[in-house]
Design a protein around this motif. Structure first.
Motif, PDB file in Angstrom:
ATOM      1  N   SER A 170      77.484  37.683  40.733  1.00 47.38           N
ATOM      2  CA  SER A 170      76.414  38.634  40.996  1.00 47.38           C
ATOM      3  C   SER A 170      75.117  38.066  40.419  1.00 47.38           C
ATOM      4  N   GLN A 171      74.594  37.062  41.093  1.00 46.34           N
ATOM      5  CA  GLN A 171      73.436  36.339  40.597  1.00 46.34           C
ATOM      6  C   GLN A 171      72.184  37.214  40.547  1.00 46.34           C
ATOM      7  N   PHE A 172      71.988  38.032  41.571  1.00 46.64           N
ATOM      8  CA  PHE A 172      70.803  38.888  41.603  1.00 46.64           C
ATOM      9  C   PHE A 172      70.805  39.859  40.433  1.00 46.64           C
ATOM     10  N   LEU A 173      71.945  40.479  40.176  1.00 48.74           N
ATOM     11  CA  LEU A 173      72.044  41.417  39.065  1.00 48.74           C
ATOM     12  C   LEU A 173      71.841  40.707  37.732  1.00 48.74           C
ATOM     13  N   ALA A 174      72.327  39.489  37.594  1.00 45.20           N
ATOM     14  CA  ALA A 174      72.139  38.735  36.354  1.00 45.20           C
ATOM     15  C   ALA A 174      70.663  38.437  36.116  1.00 45.20           C
ATOM     16  N   SER A 207      72.401  40.469  49.024  1.00 42.85           N
ATOM     17  CA  SER A 207      71.144  40.377  49.746  1.00 42.85           C
ATOM     18  C   SER A 207      70.166  41.421  49.215  1.00 42.85           C
ATOM     19  N   ILE A 208      68.960  41.000  48.926  1.00 43.78           N
ATOM     20  CA  ILE A 208      67.956  41.918  48.386  1.00 43.78           C
ATOM     21  C   ILE A 208      67.587  42.974  49.419  1.00 43.78           C
ATOM     22  N   GLY A 226      68.066  46.810  48.543  1.00 45.66           N
ATOM     23  CA  GLY A 226      66.905  47.707  48.587  1.00 45.66           C
ATOM     24  C   GLY A 226      67.139  48.894  49.496  1.00 45.66           C
ATOM     25  N   ARG A 227      67.766  48.665  50.649  1.00 43.83           N
ATOM     26  CA  ARG A 227      68.036  49.766  51.583  1.00 43.83           C
ATOM     27  C   ARG A 227      69.021  50.760  50.968  1.00 43.83           C
ATOM     28  N   VAL A 228      70.038  50.267  50.282  1.00 43.88           N
ATOM     29  CA  VAL A 228      71.014  51.147  49.641  1.00 43.88           C
ATOM     30  C   VAL A 228      70.370  51.922  48.498  1.00 43.88           C
ATOM     31  N   LEU A 229      69.585  51.233  47.663  1.00 39.08           N
ATOM     32  CA  LEU A 229      68.952  51.895  46.522  1.00 39.08           C
ATOM     33  C   LEU A 229      67.953  52.959  46.953  1.00 39.08           C
TER      34      LEU A 229
END
Length: 179
Positions: A60-64, A138-139, A143-146
């Motif tokens: 989970s690179q984005f979260l890191a 994928s950002i 973003g769409r989910v958040l």
């Protein structure tokens, strides 16, 4: 009986996980038990970096990266500024009245009781997990989910951060000393 892992046959990921877990736990305890508030904040930064390493192990690179930027960067700098602004090492600091301390203790106990009751009375989700096949790394998808499905919790988090910022400003104001 406790099972102790055999490190002779452990994979590289397991060894890295155990090392990061050891660093996380040790620095978290040092952050709690350190008498110097600046040292506590620095131990917390090290703990945050090791947690980011766990995110990398989970692919989970984005979260890191967000964890490093937000927590290790922004939040910890706010903590350090607050600690330095409050100058917690002074011995001649005005102490809070007993009624304030009593109110804090009562509030803490009430919040603990409410949380315990919520966890006792909650029921696990009994639904099935439906895999959509979307890549949440994928950002664009994230973003769409958040901002669609989790908009209300996202806004609650922003209100919580705003409240914390107001609390820091109020705490940083000097109290009038009684003569």
């Amino acid at each position: 009986m406790i099972h102790i892992p055999d490190f002779a046959h452990a994979s590289t990921v397991q060894i890295i996980f155990c090392f990061l877990a050891f660093i996380t736990v040790i620095t978290a305890f040092l952050a709690i038990f350190s008498r110097n508030p600046i040292h506590s904040a620095l131990y917390l930064v090290i703990s945050f970096f090791s947690i980011a390493g766990h995110y990398l192990l989970l692919n989970s690179q984005f979260l890191a990266i967000v964890h490093v930027i937000v927590y290790s960067g922004a939040i910890m700098i706010l903590f350090l500024f607050t600690i330095m602004l409050m100058n917690l090492n002074k011995e001649n600091e005005v102490h809070k009245p007993r009624i304030t301390r009593l109110g804090a203790i009562v509030s803490f106990c009430l919040i603990c009781i409410v949380l315990i009751l919520v966890f006792i009375n909650s029921k696990p989700i009994a639904g099935e997990y439906i895999a959509t096949g979307e890549d949440y790394q994928s950002i664009k998808v994230l973003g769409r989910v958040l901002l669609n499905e989790y908009m209300v919790p996202f806004e609650f988090a922003s209100i919580l951060l705003l409240t914390a910022m107001i609390g820091v400003v109020l705490l940083s104001k000097k109290e009038k000393t009684e003569k």
